[in-house]
Design an enzyme around this catalytic site. Structure first.
Site, PDB file in Angstrom:
ATOM      1  N   GLY A   1     -10.612  -3.998   0.880  1.00  0.00           N
ATOM      2  CA  GLY A   1     -10.046  -3.614   2.177  1.00  0.00           C
ATOM      3  C   GLY A   1     -10.391  -2.177   2.535  1.00  0.00           C
ATOM      4  O   GLY A   1     -11.395  -1.614   2.082  1.00  0.00           O
ATOM      5  N   ASP A   2      -9.539  -1.584   3.332  1.00  0.00           N
ATOM      6  CA  ASP A   2      -9.795  -0.228   3.826  1.00  0.00           C
ATOM      7  C   ASP A   2      -9.527   0.856   2.793  1.00  0.00           C
ATOM      8  O   ASP A   2     -10.134   1.925   2.828  1.00  0.00           O
ATOM      9  CB  ASP A   2      -8.913   0.049   5.047  1.00  0.00           C
ATOM     10  CG  ASP A   2      -7.431  -0.070   4.698  1.00  0.00           C
ATOM     11  OD1 ASP A   2      -7.008  -1.156   4.237  1.00  0.00           O
ATOM     12  OD2 ASP A   2      -6.689   0.922   4.846  1.00  0.00           O
TER      13      ASP A   2
ATOM     14  N   THR B   1       0.850  -1.191   0.000  1.00  0.00           N
ATOM     15  CA  THR B   1       0.000   0.000   0.000  1.00  0.00           C
ATOM     16  C   THR B   1       0.889   1.246   0.000  1.00  0.00           C
ATOM     17  O   THR B   1       1.906   1.270   0.683  1.00  0.00           O
ATOM     18  CB  THR B   1      -0.892   0.024   1.254  1.00  0.00           C
ATOM     19  OG1 THR B   1      -1.691  -1.150   1.273  1.00  0.00           O
ATOM     20  CG2 THR B   1      -1.795   1.245   1.276  1.00  0.00           C
TER      21      THR B   1
HETATM   22  N1  GLY Z   1      -4.565  -2.032   3.691  1.00  0.00           N
HETATM   23  C1  GLY Z   1      -4.713  -2.678   2.455  1.00  0.00           C
HETATM   24  C2  GLY Z   1      -5.706  -3.752   2.460  1.00  0.00           C
HETATM   25  O1  GLY Z   1      -5.979  -4.349   3.510  1.00  0.00           O
HETATM   26  O2  GLY Z   1      -6.255  -4.052   1.437  1.00  0.00           O
END
Ligand code: GLY
Length: 216
Positions: free
Chosen positions: A109-110, A79
């Site tokens: 995800g987030d 990321t």
């Molecule tokens: N933080 C990246 C994900 O969990 O997709």
């Protein structure tokens, strides 16, 4: 691939998630800032990019080229995010990730979820997180930073947000920037690579962990 991008003045947001065959997903997220949707996933993300005139690519070929260049560790977690303040006083954030290795097809995800992996409001600040996406999303870490910035410095706000992960587990790190140009970051993971610079001090500061910054 999951991407988020937002502008802090008008609270515009754009993100694509679980997208394949979009050459530059951040460009797609940025194009969405000027459109109604906030987040488009799957095949719709590629269709949106095509409609916006953005470059498409063969998803499988791109993944193969990228993976050939990456170590196993990089494949697991990759990321990258940023928060910027320009000379007009405008804040913006962007975050891009390959997600987590071994995740279910279609998993999001987030990173593309506003208030989770990113948020930005010109009156408050901008924040981006990286780490365990499910836990970051469950605890809406970027949103917590926004509320905490009313009373805390950016570093304290990120620390206070991360403290909520103690309740559910999970590792993450976050960066935050205020409209006044104050930078803060923190992490509960072993390492969290960060770089920052400003017009007052343009030589970038680059650290692999908070302790490295403190010992510099
Ligand atoms: N933080 C990246 C994900 O969990 O997709």
């Amino acid at each position: 691939m999951l991407r988020g991008d937002d502008g802090g003045r008008t609270l515009q947001r754009g993100a694509i998630a679980a997208a394949k065959g979009v050459h530059n997903p951040i460009a797609a997220a940025k194009a969405m800032l000027f459109d109604k949707p906030v987040l488009i996933a799957g095949d719709g993300a590629r269709a949106f990019a095509a409609q916006a005139g953005l470059r498409l690519c063969d998803p499988d070929a791109l993944i193969a080229v990228h993976d050939a260049k990456r170590s196993d560790a990089e494949k697991r977690h990759d990321t990258v995010g940023c928060v910027v303040l320009d000379e007009r006083g405008l804040l913006a954030t962007a975050v891009s990730t390959g997600g987590l290795e071994g995740s279910a097809a279609g998993r999001v995800g987030d990173s593309p979820q506003p208030g989770c992996g990113f948020y930005c409001d010109n009156n408050i600040g901008g924040a981006v997180f990286s780490g365990d996406g499910e836990e970051i999303a469950r605890m809406i870490l970027a949103a917590r930073v926004m509320y905490a910035l009313d009373d805390l410095s950016p570093r304290e706000a990120v620390e206070a947000s991360l403290a909520h992960l103690d309740n559910i587990g999970g590792e993450a790190g976050g960066i935050a920037l205020t409209p006044e140009g104050k930078v803060g970051w923190a992490h509960n993971s072993d390492h969290f690579a960060v770089a920052y610079a400003s017009s007052d001090d343009p030589s970038p500061k680059v650290y692999l962990s908070k302790s490295e910054e403190q010992n510099a």
